[in-house]
Design a protein around this motif. Structure first.
Motif, PDB file in Angstrom:
ATOM      1  N   UNK A   3       1.023  -1.656   0.315  1.00 17.30           N
ATOM      2  CA  UNK A   3      -0.140  -0.096   0.017  1.00 17.30           C
ATOM      3  C   UNK A   3       0.825   1.404   0.076  1.00 17.30           C
ATOM      4  N   UNK A   4       2.203   1.726   0.213  1.00 14.50           N
ATOM      5  CA  UNK A   4       2.713   2.144   0.303  1.00 14.50           C
ATOM      6  C   UNK A   4       4.154   2.114  -0.949  1.00 14.50           C
ATOM      7  N   UNK A   5       3.758   1.346  -1.128  1.00 18.15           N
ATOM      8  CA  UNK A   5       5.431   0.876  -2.740  1.00 18.15           C
ATOM      9  C   UNK A   5       4.384   0.464  -3.826  1.00 18.15           C
TER      10      UNK A   5
ATOM     11  N   UNK B  44       0.274  -6.034   2.524  1.00 20.85           N
ATOM     12  CA  UNK B  44       1.075  -6.391   2.911  1.00 20.85           C
ATOM     13  C   UNK B  44       1.141  -5.608   4.939  1.00 20.85           C
ATOM     14  N   UNK B  45       1.712  -6.848   5.880  1.00 20.10           N
ATOM     15  CA  UNK B  45       2.347  -6.910   7.321  1.00 20.10           C
ATOM     16  C   UNK B  45       3.426  -4.867   6.846  1.00 20.10           C
ATOM     17  N   UNK B  46       2.795  -3.756   7.536  1.00 18.94           N
ATOM     18  CA  UNK B  46       3.916  -3.018   7.644  1.00 18.94           C
ATOM     19  C   UNK B  46       3.447  -2.171   6.184  1.00 18.94           C
ATOM     20  N   UNK B  47       2.246  -2.572   5.364  1.00 19.05           N
ATOM     21  CA  UNK B  47       2.568  -1.501   4.908  1.00 19.05           C
ATOM     22  C   UNK B  47       3.836  -1.299   2.908  1.00 19.05           C
TER      23      UNK B  47
ATOM     24  N   UNK C 121       9.700  -4.406   8.596  1.00 17.26           N
ATOM     25  CA  UNK C 121       9.961  -5.463   9.085  1.00 17.26           C
ATOM     26  C   UNK C 121       9.073  -6.010   9.831  1.00 17.26           C
ATOM     27  N   UNK C 122       7.659  -6.016   9.608  1.00 12.03           N
ATOM     28  CA  UNK C 122       6.706  -6.742  10.066  1.00 12.03           C
ATOM     29  C   UNK C 122       6.626  -7.529   9.359  1.00 12.03           C
TER      30      UNK C 122
ATOM     31  N   UNK D 191       6.707 -12.217   9.095  1.00 12.64           N
ATOM     32  CA  UNK D 191       5.815 -12.391   9.268  1.00 12.64           C
ATOM     33  C   UNK D 191       5.293 -13.504   8.192  1.00 12.64           C
TER      34      UNK D 191
END
Lengths: 312, 463
Positions: B228-230, B279-282, B287-288, B292
């Motif tokens: 979501x952030x890349x 995706x966990x952490x975006x 790292x998340x 995971x």
């Protein structure tokens, strides 16, 4: 004293000596302030002037500069700019809302002789201010991670509350930024208020006790008014600090925060200037930021009667 | 009295001078303020176009003094590659040895430092790594980077030129990439086996979604995760359909049909087909996410070839479980995409520009250098003849992790890669997609793919 100086002038050997003497007296003050003037003009005045000039330019390289009038300012007005102003203003307002009353109350407690371990708490509160913001930012970013196993979500889990995606939502992201700010600056503000408390005469509290005032009344009627100069000072620097905030947002969200939820005015300058290599546009936002902060501080200082006192 | 005044005057002067001097001192302390420490080095020749390996200087018995070159990078791995290249160079050209001073900086730091150094005309290194997303920033106006045509043109037919065009402007080449960055998909074979799905049967996106539903049903685990952030989940999809953020002439085309459809596909995977999660952490570099994913929580992830390094480094528990396969394809689409990359460039501030260019060419454009991008870095080489070299078949860290068929998979797709159009607006387009479009459509769901892409495109057009 008077006769002494008169005698002295009389003793000076003639007109020429008088001239040198006068010259020295005229020059000396300038020499004494010169270091400040120099450092101020090299490190502050020159950059400010050059930023103003750059805000009217399109800069493509060291030798590739063109004046483009107000274009940078016109382009600046878009969604991201308003998002940045909105985020920064909310952040500043909330930090002031927390970072004035909270350290004031804590300072009052720490100032009491009866408080247990007050020396320990004084330093404990101050330690975060000495911590590297990089380290702190990393810690908070991971503590507010979105997994079940991150610190904050685990604490929520203990109370049976659902986990949250802290850093991908406007309201919670703002909360995290304010928490980081509070954690970092609480100790510093406590020191300001503690020193302010020392200047309130003990007699005022004593006579209030004799008149039968309770603790709360004493706090409200003596402590708060007595701390007014400190409050004005703390609010002023908080306005500057709030509007200049960058590192916390950068560490929590990186150079781009999703949906602008952590975009501050300085992050916007960073993005325009460095990421898009548009130093002119960055400068335009910088000058606007300077204007906004000056305006807010002027209004605030006028309202709190700061200028009146000066002229008295 | 007068003596006292003189003393105070003297003190004031000392103060001022010390202040001025410290001012100068801190300016000169920059890491690359003095790029060439030994001006007497053999190759300080004036910039001439013809600088063949053979120098006019007659061969002398005593070893030549090495020329110091500065190299900035943001990737620790690239340091080891360059250090190795220096060794090779010094063996081959003992008449003009090099000493490479490498500085590894954090990603943003390095690019900002470089930008300031190039803008101010002083302090830049001789050689520098510039990430492809940031490269157009440095090509604005008249680039402050050295033209590399004289080393690129002679071997044009041997290079995957699509990768060179990423760092070119007006027919001049300014950067050399480390890799092709072929887009692939990584499957967790353990999860696939549990659900009875065969990775080799997944050819198209329809197959992929159908397989995802089976896996979701049988194992309860998502087929994949989306960023979501890349933009690494989104960008390959559009380039594999011959689309891009910008057209070949640099005009924004974020809202074209292929782009909207691709984003809709991602959105459907999340909310309609329910085979994917965010995706966990975006993003896939959080790292998340690594923690995971390492626990075997998702059946696949599509990322470029260079993501192999993240698996070996951050997800050690998946060793032997992950396999690499070609991407699912669209109808009439391409088999892969060349994603990301880092262009190594020489700055025009370099006092040994020719030597730096020669060294750069030797390290990354030579056959030996190209093969080393695979053996040392695990990257897919940009030289075509490296692909058929027997050295590529050898066992390494990556074949141990992903199985020995990595290279044959790569060979089957590398010829079918579309170009990417970098233009002045590229960095802005990229950041709009990363922070606004993905977030608003996939996470907040506050806009439809069409709305978000149209809005971003309008904004780009205003620039």
């Amino acid at each position: 004293m008077n006769t002494g100086t008169m005698k002295n002038t009389n003793l000076l050997p003639g007109k020429a000596g008088m001239k040198v003497h006068l010259k020295q007296q005229k020059i000396a003050p300038y020499i004494f302030v010169l270091p400040f003037i120099l450092s101020f003009s090299i490190f502050f005045l020159y950059p400010i002037i050059s930023t103003v000039i750059m805000s009217f330019q399109e800069i493509l390289g060291p030798k590739d500069v063109t004046f483009i009038g107000l274009k940078n300012y016109r382009n600046m007005i878009n969604e991201h700019f308003f998002n940045a102003i909105w985020v920064t203003t909310r952040y500043t307002f909330l930090t002031i809302l927390v970072l004035v009353p909270l350290p004031m109350i804590l300072a009052v407690f720490l100032n009491r002789r009866k408080t247990i371990g007050r020396n320990f708490f004084r330093s404990a509160f101050f330690i975060p201010a000495l911590t590297s913001v990089i380290v702190a930012g990393l810690f908070f970013r991971l503590a507010f991670g979105e997994q079940d196993t991150t610190l904050v979500n685990m604490i929520l889990g203990v109370f049976g509350l659902p986990k949250r995606t802290w850093l991908q939502q406007g309201s919670t992201a703002m909360m995290v930024m304010v928490i980081v700010c509070t954690w970092r600056w609480l100790g510093v503000n406590i020191i300001y208020f503690l020193s302010g408390l020392q200047s309130i005469p003990v007699e005022q509290y004593e006579s209030a006790s004799i008149d039968g005032a309770n603790e709360w009344q004493k706090f409200l009627r003596i402590t708060v008014p007595g701390l007014k100069p400190v409050i004005i000072y703390v609010v002023t620097i908080s306005v500057y600090g709030g509007y200049a905030m960058f590192s916390e947002s950068y560490l929590l969200f990186g150079p781009r925060s999703p949906g602008d939820i952590g975009l501050t005015l300085v992050s916007l300058i960073y993005q325009l200037g460095f990421f898009e290599n548009n130093l002119g546009a960055g400068s335009a936002v910088g000058i606007t930021l300077l204007g906004i902060v000056m305006l807010i501080n002027m209004v605030q200082l006028t309202l709190t009667g700061f200028f009146k006192k000066e002229s008295d | 009295m007068i003596v006292k005044r003189f003393i105070s005057l003297g003190l004031a002067i000392i103060m001022i001078t010390s202040l001025i001097l410290t001012g100068c001192g801190s300016q000169g302390k920059g890491p690359a303020a003095d790029p060439v420490k030994e001006p007497s080095a053999p190759v300080t020749a004036p910039k001439t176009e013809t600088s063949a390996p053979a120098d006019p200087e007659p061969a002398k018995p005593e070893p030549a003094k090495p020329t110091t070159l500065n190299f900035w990078t943001f990737q620790e791995l690239h340091k080891s590659f360059m250090d190795d290249a220096v060794e090779t160079w010094n063996k081959a050209y003992s008449d003009k040895p090099i000493e490479l001073k490498v500085d590894v900086y954090p990603f943003d730091d390095m690019h900002n430092k470089l930008l300031i150094a190039l803008q101010s005309g002083t302090g830049a290194p001789d050689i520098v790594d510039i990430e492809c997303g940031r490269f157009p920033t440095f090509l604005k106006g008249t680039p402050a980077l050295a033209e590399l045509n004289r080393v690129v043109e002679p071997i044009k037919d041997k290079l995957i030129m699509g990768r060179m065009d990423n760092y070119a402007k007006d027919g001049k080449y300014y950067g050399i990439d480390y890799h092709v960055g072929a887009q692939v998909i990584y499957y967790n074979k353990e999860i696939l086996d549990q659900a009875g799905v065969n990775a080799d049967d997944i050819k198209t996106w329809e197959d992929y979604i159908a397989a995802g539903k089976i896996i979701m049903e049988k194992t309860g685990k998502p087929m994949t995760t989306l960023e979501v952030t890349d933009h690494w989940t989104y960008y390959p999809l559009i380039t594999m359909q011959n689309s891009d953020y910008l057209t070949a002439d640099g005009t924004p085309q974020l809202d074209n049909e292929a782009n909207i459809k691709s984003l809709q596909l991602l959105s459907d995977m999340l909310y309609k087909d329910e085979i994917a999660i965010l995706a966990p952490g975006g993003w896939h570099h959080a790292e998340e996410y690594w923690a995971w994913m390492n626990q075997g929580n998702a059946a696949s992830v599509w990322m470029p070839m260079w993501y192999m390094g993240r698996f070996t480094q951050y997800m050690p528990d998946l060793k032997g479980k992950m396999i690499i396969r070609p991407m699912p394809v669209f109808q009439d689409g391409m088999k892969s995409a060349g994603m990301g990359g880092t262009g190594t460039a020489v700055t025009i501030q370099s006092k040994n520009e020719d030597l730096a260019v020669d060294f750069l060419a030797e390290s990354k454009l030579s056959l030996e250098g190209s093969i080393k991008t695979w053996t040392i870095l695990g990257f897919d080489p940009i030289r075509k003849d490296a692909w058929s070299d027997p050295a590529m078949e050898a066992d390494n860290e990556y074949t141990q992790y992903f199985g020995s068929d990595i290279f044959s998979t790569l060979q089957s797709i590398v010829s079918d890669i579309g170009p990417i159009h970098y233009g002045d607006l590229y960095p802005t387009a990229l950041s709009l997609v990363q922070k606004n479009v993905m977030f608003k459509v996939l996470k907040e769901q506050s806009q439809t793919p069409e709305q978000a892409l149209k809005e971003a495109n309008e904004e780009l057009k205003m620039k």
